[in-house]
Design a protein around this motif. Structure first.
Motif, short mmCIF file in Angstrom:
data_model
loop_
_atom_site.label_atom_id
_atom_site.label_comp_id
_atom_site.label_asym_id
_atom_site.label_seq_id
_atom_site.Cartn_x
_atom_site.Cartn_y
_atom_site.Cartn_z
N ARG A 65 -24.23 -38.60 11.99
CA ARG A 65 -22.96 -38.78 11.51
C ARG A 65 -22.31 -40.27 11.81
NH1 ARG A 65 -17.78 -38.08 12.49
NH2 ARG A 65 -18.40 -37.85 14.94
N ARG A 124 -26.08 -33.45 9.47
CA ARG A 124 -25.12 -34.26 9.90
C ARG A 124 -23.86 -33.71 10.38
NH1 ARG A 124 -24.48 -39.70 6.15
NH2 ARG A 124 -26.61 -39.33 4.98
N SER A 125 -23.81 -32.31 10.11
CA SER A 125 -22.58 -31.62 10.66
C SER A 125 -23.00 -30.60 11.60
CB SER A 125 -22.31 -30.70 9.49
OG SER A 125 -21.62 -29.58 9.82
#
Ligand SMILES: Nc1ncnc2c1ncn2[C@@H]1O[C@H](COP(=O)(O)OP(=O)(O)OP(=O)(O)O)[C@@H](O)[C@H]1O
Ligand SMILES: [Mg+2]
Lengths: 247, 247
Positions: free
Chosen positions: A81, A161-162
């Motif tokens: 991220r 990415r979370s």
């Protein structure tokens, strides 16, 4: 040797980063509270009148289920991220060295949490005469099992990415691996499925392999099981990260 | 020092880089120009080994990135786009980590970190957490990371992005000062920078090189004698037809 040094650099940074943010403290307190609450209030540790730690270890798979994904969700998702993965992977370290460094950092971190439960051992020694070999074996089993959880969590973290998605995905995979061999669930199967099928499914599960270790029996097959789960998940992480098309 | 042969990168159906070739020697500063989405970052990511090329090769110091990624990464200092850095670390801690993964130990490590901090004027923030730094300081921290090991090849993706005019000037001066014993690639959207620091410039549009030459040569081929008009002519005409993705 140099490969080891590289992994060690990544390992140290990762471990330090746990303690640079509140994550470490929240995790440690959460772990102690949860395992203490389960052991003493839910299982009624004292009223059992037995000097062993079985009710304590019994809850470990469930405490890990909640807390290990929380500790591992950031391993790769956060790097992806914020884009720091681009720094990390353009350093002169191989992807495998980076993966191993992170994995062992997270595993050691969980192990530290488990080690902080030592007062319960002292309490048991004070109140009775427990078999310390069995307790040691239980700890070894628990830490091995934690390694498998960490490896699953790391794989989930590499896929997204979370951090939230990483958390939910690793919790679901771990739950699946946990329940597949849990007696209340396997008994559902035994009513209609052939025995070999139930056993095969259960063999993939965390719980039966932890049960014997918990009772103080070190079976190489159980150890081999956990190590293969870790190896498989680590290899999976490598594949996922190698095939990412961007950060 | 650095050679790029026919690099191609496809993201699914999108062809982001369509056969880019150039080379950079010691003492050269190559300016990398092009409109948004031209493929500058993607090309740099392939040279630094962050993304594998779909075809073609990048050679640094005689090593192919695809075959000897670690050897290449050792030679390169890389400042990625948007200057990623670990936000929970302090400036010093971050630079120490980079020195560590770059294999510097003991005195060499301490002096490399000190020199980088001095060069990038980070003395006042050395113990500050990176997450609390202003954008320009974060940019400089990441810049410090790129030059820490005194690399032979320096690749910088918009190094002056987000800096105030004084800092822009300082960074340009630093690049100029270092250029004698390095091969440098700098991407930028600021055309004056080309005159200020570059010995050669490449204009890239839609993944292809449309101009390559010394700043003076490029200016000579411009209809008005200004770099800006050449840039507009080469990149506007080419992207005249429907390229909606860039919006
Ligand atoms: N991971 C990805 N998946 C799909 N497409 C991508 C990916 N990364 C880049 N692209 C596409 O590749 C093209 C080139 O992108 P790139 O980031 O290299 O441009 P750039 O020249 O650096 O632009 P800018 O000046 O805006 O930084 C763009 O069209 C972009 O949308
Ligand atoms: Mg870019």
């Amino acid at each position: 040797m140099e490969g080891f040094q590289n992994s060690l650099s990544v390992f140290k940074r990762e471990l330090k980063s746990y303690f640079e943010s509140p994550v470490a403290y929240v995790f440690m307190v959460g772990f102690l509270l949860l395992s203490g609450f389960m052991t003493f209030s839910v299982t009624r540790f004292f009223e059992r009148q037995a000097a062993d730690l079985q009710p304590f270890f019994f809850w470990h798979p469930w405490v890990y289920l909640l807390l290990v994904p929380a500790a591992t969700m950031g391993l790769w998702a956060e790097e992806r991220r914020t884009g720091t993965i681009e720094l990390l992977l353009t350093m002169p370290v191989t992807l495998m060295q980076a993966v191993l460094g992170k994995f062992f950092a997270a595993w050691l971190f969980i192990t530290l949490g488990v080690a902080l439960t030592f007062p319960i051992v002292i309490t048991t020694c004070y109140l009775g005469n427990p078999d310390l070999g069995v307790i040691l074996c239980g700890y070894i089993g628990s830490i091995l099992m934690a390694g498998a959880y960490v490896a699953v969590g790391m794989l989930a973290s590499a896929m997204t990415r979370s951090q939230v998605i990483a958390f939910v995905v690793s919790l679901l995979i771990c739950l699946l691996l946990l329940l597949a061999g849990w007696p209340p669930v396997t008994s559902l199967f035994t009513q209609w499925a052939p025995a070999w099928f139930v056993e095969a499914v259960a063999a993939f599960s965390f719980s039966p392999h932890f049960e014997s270790l918990q009772r103080g029996v070190i079976d190489l097959r159980d150890i081999a099981y956990y190590i293969s789960v870790m190896a498989f998940m680590i290899a999976g992480t490598h594949v996922v990260l190698e095939n990412r098309s961007a950060a | 020092m650095l050679e790029v042969r026919d690099l191609v990168k496809r993201f699914g159906p999108i062809e982001a880089v369509k056969g880019v070739s150039f080379s950079v020697g010691m003492g050269e500063v190559l300016g990398f120009l092009g409109p948004n989405g031209a493929g500058k970052t993607t090309t740099m990511r392939m040279i630094t080994g962050f993304l594998p090329p779909s075809s073609g090769a990048a050679l640094v110091g005689g090593h192919d990135v695809a075959r000897e990624p670690v050897a290449v990464k050792r030679l390169i200092g890389y400042l990625p786009e948007n200057a990623p850095a670990y936000h929970s670390m302090t400036v010093t801690g971050f630079l120490q980590f980079i020195a560590d993964v770059r294999g510097l130990r003991g005195k060499a490590k301490a002096s490399a970190v000190d020199i980088a901090i001095q060069k990038c004027r980070l003395e006042t923030v050395r113990q500050q957490t990176i997450g609390t730094l202003s954008k320009g300081y974060r940019q400089r921290t990441c810049f410090a990371q790129a030059i820490l090991h005194n690399p032979q090849v320096l690749i910088m993706d918009e190094p002056t992005d987000g800096l105030d005019p004084n800092q822009k000037h300082t960074v340009r001066q630093m690049i100029k000062d270092m250029s004698a014993e390095k091969a440098i690639i700098v991407s930028t959207h600021i055309l004056e920078e080309v005159d200020a620091i570059c010995t050669r410039a490449i204009i890239i549009s839609q993944g292809k090189i449309v101009a390559n030459g010394k700043p003076a040569e490029l200016r000579a081929s411009s209809p008005t004698g200004r770099l800006e008009d050449l840039f507009r002519k080469l990149t506007l005409v080419e992207s005249g037809d429907a390229r909606t993705k860039e919006g």
